[in-house]
Design an enzyme around this catalytic site. Structure first.
Site, short mmCIF file in Angstrom:
data_model
loop_
_atom_site.label_atom_id
_atom_site.label_comp_id
_atom_site.label_asym_id
_atom_site.label_seq_id
_atom_site.Cartn_x
_atom_site.Cartn_y
_atom_site.Cartn_z
N CYS A 168 0.80 -1.22 0.00
CA CYS A 168 0.00 0.00 0.00
C CYS A 168 0.84 1.27 0.00
CB CYS A 168 -0.94 0.00 1.20
SG CYS A 168 -1.90 -1.51 1.36
N HIS A 310 -2.98 7.69 5.88
CA HIS A 310 -3.25 6.38 5.27
C HIS A 310 -4.65 5.94 5.70
CE1 HIS A 310 -2.27 2.73 3.24
NE2 HIS A 310 -2.43 1.99 4.31
N HIS A 347 -10.02 1.41 -0.07
CA HIS A 347 -8.57 1.28 -0.01
C HIS A 347 -8.10 0.68 -1.33
CE1 HIS A 347 -4.56 0.65 1.02
NE2 HIS A 347 -4.66 -0.05 2.13
#
Length: 424
Positions: A168, A310, A347
């Site tokens: 990520c 995040h 996400h």
């Protein structure tokens, strides 16, 4: 001597908007791109929702030749090419039509899993002893660097053309790699970004881990809840974001529009020791990454006006805010505005950092801080650290000068980049 690096082009292919205009409007309005996915229901997934860009077939001919489209079955490459070519065009640049490469232009475009559907197709054809029907593009669609190879060839770049992959953190890391190459004088223009495939073969592993929300299949828009007390897991997403980074001298010489300046950043790892693991962050490393990003950028913590975190809508959101507060030495009303775009796009995995960096820079361009969708019930542990007013629910007019953006990924890896509104 480090050269100044600026951003002159943006492109995006996101669940809530394909193209810069639609994505900008979606962020302003808090429009969601998270939808029910019948294919996940048919496969008996627990979480049957996801964020997936809606690509109209008739626009693909704007990005690919008929030959390139033949047998193309890699969603991540499609997203990456759309975002990448849009960013290149937005920067006022053109594909190379000569027989000499653009020696000073390169591509750093990351991916996580790439060409999963094409790989599945290849497995079946090989097992069925039908290998000759795979076609000539099976390799390029399934190799990790397929997206950078496509873009490098389409644009005719002769500098470094490669793909990075750090879960990520990939998108934010790609920007910092491109930044370092330009700052050190090894390139003038770099297209950076990242992409992620969509579909059950990408999202299935996360569903098996039981870290996705299972109780919002009938209400997809409310499922992704970063910093919320009622967050129950992240919603998987996909897409691509792209940024053109350029030396200030090159941008000025071309008379290019400048969106922002990249002041610097930091990349590190927690080593999966202490509290860090394959899936959990080492707080010491996270804080160190943020602190060094600030130091490397030549600013003080109090100068940061906004943070795009995040913040994935899991139990780790409160810990992330704690780490920001500790690293910056700021809390309460002194803490910057903070937001997460995952409430509307989910996400997006390896594409998350690049899409969110595009959104972060749009805040400088638009003079706003975009709102936190689905965060009407801020987690009580977060409210203990920062004032609730620093977590705007809707887009607010505010002209940030400096924005910090961070991404944290599986493997205990971290990246933080600092953007500043451009001034002479």
């Amino acid at each position: 001597m480090s050269r100044r690096v600026v951003i002159t082009g943006l492109g995006v292919c996101a669940p809530n908007g394909v193209g810069l205009h639609d994505f900008t409007e979606a962020l302003h309005q808090g429009k969601t791109g998270i939808r029910f996915q019948s294919k996940l229901q048919a496969l008996d997934f627990g979480c049957q929702i996801a964020g997936e860009p809606l690509i109209k077939d008739n626009i693909l001919s704007n990005y690919f030749t008929p030959l390139q489209l033949r047998g193309l079955n890699a969603s991540g490459i499609i997203y990456g090419v759309i975002a990448g070519k849009d960013a290149w065009s937005d920067a006022g640049l053109f594909p190379n039509s000569s027989k000499v490469p653009y020696w000073d232009c390169g591509v750093i475009f990351g991916s996580g899993t790439l060409g999963v559907d094409k790989f599945r197709e290849a497995v079946y054809q090989v097992d069925n002893k039908d290998v000759r029907r795979l076609g000539s593009t099976a390799v390029i669609q399934t190799m990790a660097s397929g997206v950078s190879a496509y873009l490098g060839g389409m644009l005719g770049c002769g500098n470094q053309v490669t793909t990075n992959s750090s879960a990520c953190t990939t998108g934010t890391e790609s920007i910092l790699i491109a930044y370092e190459r330009i700052a050190s004088g090894r390139a003038e223009v770099m297209l950076s970004g990242s992409c992620s495939d969509s579909g059950p073969y990408v999202w299935g592993g996360f569903d098996a881990m039981r870290i996705l929300p299972w109780d919002f299949n009938n209400n997809p828009g409310k499922a992704s809840r970063p910093m919320s007390a009622t967050a129950t897991g992240f919603v998987p997403g996909s897409g691509a974001g792209a940024l053109v980074l350029e030396s200030l001298e090159s941008a000025q010489k071309r008379g290019a529009k400048i969106y922002a300046e990249v002041l610097g950043g930091e990349i590190n790892s927690g080593g999966q020791v202490g509290e860090g693991s394959m899936t959990a962050p080492n707080s010491e490393a996270v804080q160190r990454c943020i602190k060094k990003a600030v130091k490397n950028s030549g600013i003080e913590s109090y100068q940061i006006d906004a943070i795009n975190g995040h913040l994935t809508a899991t139990s780790k959101d409160a810990l992330e805010v704690t780490n920001w507060s500790e690293a910056l030495g700021l809390s309460g009303n002194q803490f910057p505005y903070i937001n997460s775009f995952k409430g509307t796009i989910g996400h997006c995995l390896s594409a998350a950092g690049s899409i969110e960096c595009v959104g972060s820079i749009l805040q400088l361009e638009e003079g706003v801080v975009f709102g936190n969708v689905n965060c009407e019930d801020v987690h009580p542990e977060i409210v203990k650290i920062i004032d609730e007013g620093k977590i705007p629910q809707k887009t607010i007019p505010y002209r940030p000068k400096i924005i910090a953006k961070a991404s944290f990924g599986f493997g205990d890896v971290n990246a933080c980049v600092i953007f500043r509104a451009y001034n002479n």
